[in-house]
Enzyme design. Structure first.
Site, mmCIF file in Angstrom:
data_model
loop_
_atom_site.group_PDB
_atom_site.id
_atom_site.type_symbol
_atom_site.label_atom_id
_atom_site.label_comp_id
_atom_site.label_asym_id
_atom_site.label_seq_id
_atom_site.Cartn_x
_atom_site.Cartn_y
_atom_site.Cartn_z
ATOM 1 N N ARG A 74 26.317 -61.817 22.781
ATOM 2 C CA ARG A 74 27.413 -60.897 23.110
ATOM 3 C C ARG A 74 28.200 -60.525 21.865
ATOM 4 O O ARG A 74 28.563 -59.369 21.678
ATOM 5 C CB ARG A 74 28.347 -61.511 24.154
ATOM 6 C CG ARG A 74 27.770 -61.538 25.547
ATOM 7 C CD ARG A 74 28.737 -62.156 26.520
ATOM 8 N NE ARG A 74 29.038 -63.520 26.102
ATOM 9 C CZ ARG A 74 30.091 -64.215 26.487
ATOM 10 N NH1 ARG A 74 30.983 -63.679 27.309
ATOM 11 N NH2 ARG A 74 30.280 -65.449 26.068
ATOM 12 N N ASN B 133 27.767 -61.609 29.998
ATOM 13 C CA ASN B 133 26.675 -62.451 30.483
ATOM 14 C C ASN B 133 26.531 -62.278 31.983
ATOM 15 O O ASN B 133 27.526 -62.088 32.691
ATOM 16 C CB ASN B 133 26.948 -63.925 30.189
ATOM 17 C CG ASN B 133 26.757 -64.280 28.743
ATOM 18 O OD1 ASN B 133 26.085 -63.587 27.995
ATOM 19 N ND2 ASN B 133 27.367 -65.375 28.323
#
Length: 88
Positions: free
Chosen positions: A17, A35
């Site tokens: 990320r 996520n």
């Protein structure tokens, strides 16, 4: 252009990320990344087509410890965001 992408493989717990948000901000893109419960990473990115294409290419590789098996991408309608964010 704006895209929605889902990245599968070893993409959680490896900085994926933050790799994505850093790359997107460097390219001047807006959107978000998060996520998913199934172990994938989901994102939306918006900006100039050439810059979105660069990000999509980078997503194929990911950060050093990741393993990208597949990136599913679809074009979606533009939105009025002003930044690229990481969501939990």
């Amino acid at each position: 252009m704006r895209v929605h992408a889902t990245v599968s493989g070893l993409v959680q717990g490896v900085g994926y990320r933050y790799f994505t948000v850093t790359a997107a901000r460097r390219l001047g893109l807006t959107g978000w990344v998060r996520n998913l419960r199934d172990g994938d990473v989901e994102l939306e990115a918006q900006g100039r087509r050439a810059d979105v294409d660069v990000l999509l290419n980078w997503l194929q590789t990911g950060p050093r410890w990741s393993r990208v098996d597949h990136v599913a991408v679809q074009t979606i309608p533009l939105q009025g965001e002003t930044a690229f964010r990481v969501y939990a």
